[in-house]
Design a protein around this motif. Structure first.
Motif: not given
Length: 304
Positions: A56, A284-285, A293, A288, A281, A262
Motif C-alpha cells: 500500500e 490504504y485500507s 491513513l 487504516s 486513488e 483511499e
C-alpha cells in the motif's frame, strides 16, 4: 542543508517523509496497542500484515514520483512500527518541531535523525518535557495554526490523548505572529467510533477554501461551529461517523488541485471530483486498521 517551508496543508508539495512498513515487527499484543481500532482488528483476527502494508505504501510512493515530489523514508529499525511519520515531528514555516511522543515510540524519532541534522540548528525545536504534541493534531492554515487537544482530568489515563494545553501554549509562544486555535477532541480508549485520535481524524482543510469535517469528533459544539463559519457551509464536506471511523478526513494534498485518497471513499472522492479536484486513488485500507491513513503516514518538509 534542508530549507524547510510549510505554511499550510495544500500548497504544492516538493519534499515529504513517508513512513515505512518494512520490518514492522510481530503482531502486537492487545496491551501494546496505542488505539482502540488496532485492538478491534486484533480481536477479530484481521490485524494488517506487513507485506500488505508495504504494498500500500508503495502505491503512495508511485503517486509522489508522478508529481515529482522528493520522498524521504525513515531509517529501518528492526521490528518497529514506523508507518506514522506524522506523529514523530512536524514542520511549521521553516522550523522542525520534535514531538514529545508516547515514551515507547522514542526510537522512531531517531530514524529521521539524518534529516533533522540537515536542518539549520536554530530551526530545530525540542519542546519542553511537559508539552505533549503529535503532528496529527497540528494543522497549518496560512495565518492560523489549528491544534487538537484534550484537557480533561483523565488525560493521563487516555492513551488516545496525545496533545496537551502546555504544547498549545508553547507553539503560540514560538509563533506569536500566528493565530493559534485549539479544539477539544472526543477521546475513547475503547470505542474507535467515539475517538478522534488526532485533529486530522475529524477535520482537514483542502484546496483553497474547503474542508472535510466531522461534528462528533469535537467535544465542544461551539468549536465545531467556528470551523463551519470559517470555511462556510457550502465549502464543507461533512463526513458520517462511519466515514470518520474509516478515516475519510485523513486524505493528503499534493497541491491545491491534487489529493491522494483511499479508493473506497466513494462518496468523498466523487464530491472532490465535482469540486474540480484531481483525485489520485490508492489502496490504504490495511494501514487504516491502525487508526491512521494518508496524512498520518506523511511528514511534509517543503511546499511552495
Amino acid at each position: 542543508m534542508l530549507k524547510l517551508n510549510i505554511q499550510n496543508e495544500t500548497s504544492r508539495l516538493r519534499a515529504v517523509v513517508l513512513g515505512t512498513a518494512e520490518s514492522n515487527g510481530a503482531i502486537p499484543k492487545i496491551e501494546e496497542c496505542y488505539d482502540p481500532k488496532s485492538i478491534e482488528h486484533l480481536k477479530a483476527g484481521t490485524y494488517p500484515l506487513e507485506e500488505d502494508m508495504i504494498r500500500e505504501m508503495e502505491e503512495v510512493v508511485a503517486v509522489f514520483k508522478k508529481y515529482d515530489v522528493t520522498v524521504y523514508r525513515p531509517e529501518i529499525i528492526n521490528n518497529c512500527n514506523q508507518i506514522f511519520s506524522r506523529d514523530i515531528a512536524f514542520v511549521i514555516e521553516n522550523k522542525i518541531i520534535k514531538s514529545n511522543i508516547l515514551p515507547n515510540r522514542e526510537e522512531e524519532v531517531e530514524a529521521i535523525k539524518y534529516l533533522w541534522n540537515q536542518v539549520n540548528p536554530e530551526d530545530r525545536i525540542i519542546l519542553p518535557d511537559e508539552c505533549h504534541a503529535e503532528g496529527g493534531d497540528v494543522i497549518l492554515w496560512n495565518d492560523y495554526i489549528f491544534i487538537g487537544t484534550y484537557s480533561g482530568s483523565d488525560y493521563p489515563d487516555l492513551i488516545t490523548a496525545r496533545t496537551n494545553l502546555d504544547a498549545v501554549i508553547a507553539i503560540q509562544e514560538l509563533f506569536p505572529h500566528k493565530t493559534v486555535k485549539s479544539f477539544e477532541l472526543r477521546k475513547s480508549n475503547t470505542n474507535a467510533k467515539e475517538n478522534a485520535l488526532h485533529l486530522d481524524c475529524c477535520f482537514q482543510p483542502i484546496g483553497h477554501d474547503k474542508a472535510i469535517l466531522h461534528k462528533n469528533g469535537f467535544l465542544n459544539e461551539s468549536e465545531y461551529e467556528w470551523l463551519v463559519d470559517f470555511f462556510e457551509k457550502k465549502n464543507i464536506f461533512e463526513i458520517t461517523k462511519q466515514e470518520m471511523y474509516d478515516m475519510n478526513s485523513n486524505v493528503f494534498s499534493i497541491s491545491e488541485e491534487v489529493i491522494i485518497s483511499e479508493k473506497s471513499f466513494t462518496r468523498l472522492n466523487s464530491w472532490l471530483r465535482n469540486q474540480g479536484f484531481t483525485v489520485e486513488e490508492v489502496l490504504y485500507s490495511e494501514i487504516s486498521k491502525q487508526e491512521g491513513l494518508l496524512r498520518c503516514s506523511t511528514l511534509p518538509l517543503i511546499r511552495d
